[in-house]
Motif scaffolding. Structure first.
Motif, PDB file in Angstrom:
ATOM      1  N   GLN A   1       0.521 -36.471   6.693  1.00 60.15           N
ATOM      2  CA  GLN A   1      -0.232 -36.791   7.905  1.00 60.15           C
ATOM      3  C   GLN A   1      -0.587 -35.541   8.692  1.00 60.15           C
ATOM      4  N   ARG A   2       0.385 -34.615   8.795  1.00 62.99           N
ATOM      5  CA  ARG A   2       0.123 -33.366   9.517  1.00 62.99           C
ATOM      6  C   ARG A   2      -0.977 -32.562   8.835  1.00 62.99           C
ATOM      7  N   ILE A   3      -0.921 -32.510   7.505  1.00 65.98           N
ATOM      8  CA  ILE A   3      -1.938 -31.767   6.761  1.00 65.98           C
ATOM      9  C   ILE A   3      -3.302 -32.425   6.929  1.00 65.98           C
ATOM     10  N   GLU A   4      -3.323 -33.752   6.873  1.00 64.37           N
ATOM     11  CA  GLU A   4      -4.579 -34.478   7.026  1.00 64.37           C
ATOM     12  C   GLU A   4      -5.165 -34.257   8.419  1.00 64.37           C
ATOM     13  N   ASN A   5      -4.302 -34.306   9.444  1.00 69.04           N
ATOM     14  CA  ASN A   5      -4.773 -34.135  10.814  1.00 69.04           C
ATOM     15  C   ASN A   5      -5.242 -32.720  11.099  1.00 69.04           C
ATOM     16  N   SER A   6      -4.643 -31.743  10.392  1.00 68.35           N
ATOM     17  CA  SER A   6      -5.011 -30.348  10.641  1.00 68.35           C
ATOM     18  C   SER A   6      -6.457 -30.065  10.273  1.00 68.35           C
ATOM     19  N   GLY A   7      -7.000 -30.875   9.404  1.00 67.67           N
ATOM     20  CA  GLY A   7      -8.385 -30.663   8.989  1.00 67.67           C
ATOM     21  C   GLY A   7      -9.396 -31.426   9.836  1.00 67.67           C
ATOM     22  N   LYS A   8      -8.905 -32.225  10.768  1.00 66.07           N
ATOM     23  CA  LYS A   8      -9.802 -33.000  11.613  1.00 66.07           C
ATOM     24  C   LYS A   8     -10.150 -32.223  12.883  1.00 66.07           C
ATOM     25  N   GLN A   9     -11.320 -32.487  13.405  1.00 67.05           N
ATOM     26  CA  GLN A   9     -11.757 -31.874  14.649  1.00 67.05           C
ATOM     27  C   GLN A   9     -11.204 -32.699  15.814  1.00 67.05           C
ATOM     28  N   LYS A  10      -9.964 -32.396  16.200  1.00 69.44           N
ATOM     29  CA  LYS A  10      -9.329 -33.130  17.284  1.00 69.44           C
ATOM     30  C   LYS A  10      -9.295 -32.267  18.540  1.00 69.44           C
ATOM     31  N   GLN A  11      -9.375 -32.922  19.686  1.00 67.01           N
ATOM     32  CA  GLN A  11      -9.201 -32.218  20.944  1.00 67.01           C
ATOM     33  C   GLN A  11      -7.707 -32.128  21.226  1.00 67.01           C
ATOM     34  N   GLU A  12      -7.214 -30.929  21.274  1.00 68.99           N
ATOM     35  CA  GLU A  12      -5.773 -30.733  21.394  1.00 68.99           C
ATOM     36  C   GLU A  12      -5.484 -29.510  22.243  1.00 68.99           C
ATOM     37  N   LEU A  13      -4.460 -29.611  23.088  1.00 68.53           N
ATOM     38  CA  LEU A  13      -4.035 -28.497  23.928  1.00 68.53           C
ATOM     39  C   LEU A  13      -2.531 -28.312  23.801  1.00 68.53           C
ATOM     40  N   THR A  14      -2.103 -27.062  23.766  1.00 74.51           N
ATOM     41  CA  THR A  14      -0.675 -26.754  23.781  1.00 74.51           C
ATOM     42  C   THR A  14      -0.352 -26.084  25.103  1.00 74.51           C
ATOM     43  N   ILE A  15       0.562 -26.698  25.853  1.00 72.49           N
ATOM     44  CA  ILE A  15       0.916 -26.236  27.191  1.00 72.49           C
ATOM     45  C   ILE A  15       2.352 -25.742  27.178  1.00 72.49           C
ATOM     46  N   CYS A  16       2.585 -24.573  27.743  1.00 77.50           N
ATOM     47  CA  CYS A  16       3.923 -23.990  27.797  1.00 77.50           C
ATOM     48  C   CYS A  16       4.371 -23.905  29.255  1.00 77.50           C
ATOM     49  N   CYS A  17       5.559 -24.413  29.550  1.00 78.26           N
ATOM     50  CA  CYS A  17       6.098 -24.357  30.910  1.00 78.26           C
ATOM     51  C   CYS A  17       7.620 -24.371  30.840  1.00 78.26           C
ATOM     52  N   SER A  18       8.264 -24.269  31.980  1.00 76.43           N
ATOM     53  CA  SER A  18       9.725 -24.288  32.012  1.00 76.43           C
ATOM     54  C   SER A  18      10.230 -25.715  31.795  1.00 76.43           C
ATOM     55  N   PRO A  19      11.473 -25.870  31.329  1.00 72.11           N
ATOM     56  CA  PRO A  19      12.025 -27.223  31.166  1.00 72.11           C
ATOM     57  C   PRO A  19      12.034 -28.007  32.474  1.00 72.11           C
ATOM     58  N   ALA A  20      12.305 -27.329  33.602  1.00 69.05           N
ATOM     59  CA  ALA A  20      12.351 -28.025  34.887  1.00 69.05           C
ATOM     60  C   ALA A  20      10.979 -28.543  35.284  1.00 69.05           C
ATOM     61  N   PHE A  21       9.944 -27.721  35.137  1.00 72.09           N
ATOM     62  CA  PHE A  21       8.605 -28.156  35.510  1.00 72.09           C
ATOM     63  C   PHE A  21       8.145 -29.298  34.608  1.00 72.09           C
ATOM     64  N   SER A  22       8.494 -29.215  33.339  1.00 72.69           N
ATOM     65  CA  SER A  22       8.147 -30.281  32.402  1.00 72.69           C
ATOM     66  C   SER A  22       8.815 -31.589  32.786  1.00 72.69           C
TER      67      SER A  22
ATOM     68  N   ASN B   1       0.317 -31.029  23.525  1.00 71.59           N
ATOM     69  CA  ASN B   1       1.616 -30.587  23.032  1.00 71.59           C
ATOM     70  C   ASN B   1       2.281 -29.765  24.129  1.00 71.59           C
ATOM     71  N   VAL B   2       3.494 -30.121  24.511  1.00 70.65           N
ATOM     72  CA  VAL B   2       4.221 -29.384  25.545  1.00 70.65           C
ATOM     73  C   VAL B   2       5.357 -28.601  24.902  1.00 70.65           C
ATOM     74  N   VAL B   3       5.381 -27.294  25.146  1.00 71.04           N
ATOM     75  CA  VAL B   3       6.443 -26.406  24.669  1.00 71.04           C
ATOM     76  C   VAL B   3       7.189 -25.893  25.892  1.00 71.04           C
ATOM     77  N   THR B   4       8.487 -26.187  25.997  1.00 69.86           N
ATOM     78  CA  THR B   4       9.263 -25.705  27.135  1.00 69.86           C
ATOM     79  C   THR B   4      10.126 -24.518  26.716  1.00 69.86           C
ATOM     80  N   THR B   5      10.227 -23.555  27.607  1.00 68.30           N
ATOM     81  CA  THR B   5      11.013 -22.358  27.308  1.00 68.30           C
ATOM     82  C   THR B   5      11.353 -21.628  28.599  1.00 68.30           C
ATOM     83  N   ASN B   6      12.383 -20.819  28.558  1.00 65.29           N
ATOM     84  CA  ASN B   6      12.691 -19.883  29.635  1.00 65.29           C
ATOM     85  C   ASN B   6      12.340 -18.464  29.223  1.00 65.29           C
TER      86      ASN B   6
END
Length: 327
Positions: A94-115, A136-141
């Motif tokens: 599924q991931r491979i199939e989706n990677s070839g599609k023209q999808k609107q996608e955003l990856t957002i990075c913020c702190s765990p608290a703000f998330s 996609n939300v990526v949390t990190t310090n």
């Protein structure tokens, strides 16, 4: 000279995937006929594949009782491993199939608290209005040392232009005040004063492991901003608990275990719902400590990013410490 490859024992001994697929379906539905319907084959085909698999393994995988079937001990062991393997294969495909599609996608990075305290309660409205955009939300310090392969489109933190190729929009400044549970305030009314705060249980945000987030504010800094010298490292009548996990401190405050510093943009929803209350009226405004929306310049004309940016800035404009309207 041609070099011969030794037989791969794992692949050579691997049962037929078609037979394993039939087995998993039969085990899942505990019925050969239903398994056949699920796989769009005949019941005879399912029976044949399972007989061949049992012959290959040398054990019975099912106890047969009329139309119903039940897994044997060996069948249960094999089903657990086979089912998880098929799930992994299906998800990878599924991931491979989706990677070839023209999808609107955003990856957002913020702190765990703000998330946890700001973003999570507001994103549902964004999803409802924009079902065609995946977030996609990526949390990190550790904002300056992202994991290999992680390339966020948007950062939400206190670092302006943290890396080349990104641009920042100022969002809001820090407004910080003491918070605790209503019960804790009722049991300790003296904490409504600064003197009372000095002698209560303080839940303190430790700087350890947070150097890449921003300049640090703990109880010592907060009191000092109000003209009071207090050394949070000296033991006395006050009990001090240190943690570098803000989520943990807020949870402890919710559990009536002390007073934490509250960043307005993070704790306001919990105050509105009555889960937390302010301990007194004292507060510190750090107008120089700005938070930023930092985005990749190659996304500035991207439809998904522009939609998220406009929605996000509209939400931020409602914050009492917002500087968005000043832009």
């Amino acid at each position: 000279m041609v070099k011969h490859v030794e037989p791969d024992q794992i692949l050579v001994k691997m049962p037929s995937l078609r037979a394993v697929k039939s087995f998993v379906a039969a085990a899942k539905y505990q019925n050969f006929t239903r398994a056949a319907e699920a796989l769009c084959v005949t019941q005879a085909a399912i029976s044949r594949q399972i007989r061949e698999l049992e012959a290959s393994l040398g054990v019975e995988l099912f106890k047969r009782a009329g139309r119903a079937v039940e897994l044997t001990e060996a069948g249960t062991i094999f089903y657990d491993a086979a089912y998880l393997s098929f799930v992994n294969i299906a998800q990878a495909a599924q991931r491979i199939e989706n990677s070839g599609k023209q999808k609107q996608e955003l990856t957002i990075c913020c702190s765990p608290a703000f998330s946890a305290f700001w973003l999570s309660s507001r994103l549902p409205s964004f999803f409802a209005a924009n079902p065609d955009i995946d977030v996609n939300v990526v949390t990190t310090n550790n904002f300056l040392q992202m994991e290999p392969g992680v390339h966020p489109d948007v950062f939400i933190n206190k670092a302006s232009d943290p890396r080349e190729g990104y641009h920042s929009i100022p969002l809001f400044y820090d407004l910080i005040f003491p918070v605790c549970s209503p019960l804790y305030l009722k049991q300790n009314p003296e904490i409504a004063t600064l003197e009372g705060l000095r002698h209560t249980t303080l839940l303190n945000l430790s700087p350890y492991g947070r150097s890449q987030i921003a300049e640090h504010v703990d109880w010592g800094v907060w009191f000092n901003t109000l003209g009071i010298d207090i050394d949070v490292g000296i033991e006395g009548e006050r009990h001090l608990f240190n943690a570098n996990d803000y989520n943990m401190l807020i949870q402890m405050a919710l559990n009536h275990q002390g007073v934490s510093l509250g960043w307005h943009q993070l704790v306001a929803p919990m105050i509105e719902q009555g889960w937390l209350v302010r301990a007194g009226d004292a507060e510190a405004r750090f107008r120089e400590k700005l938070h930023y929306l930092t985005y990749s310049e190659n996304k500035k004309d991207n439809e998904a990013f522009c939609t998220f940016r406009d929605w996000f800035l509209k939400c931020i404009a409602e914050e009492p410490t917002s500087v968005v309207n000043a832009e």
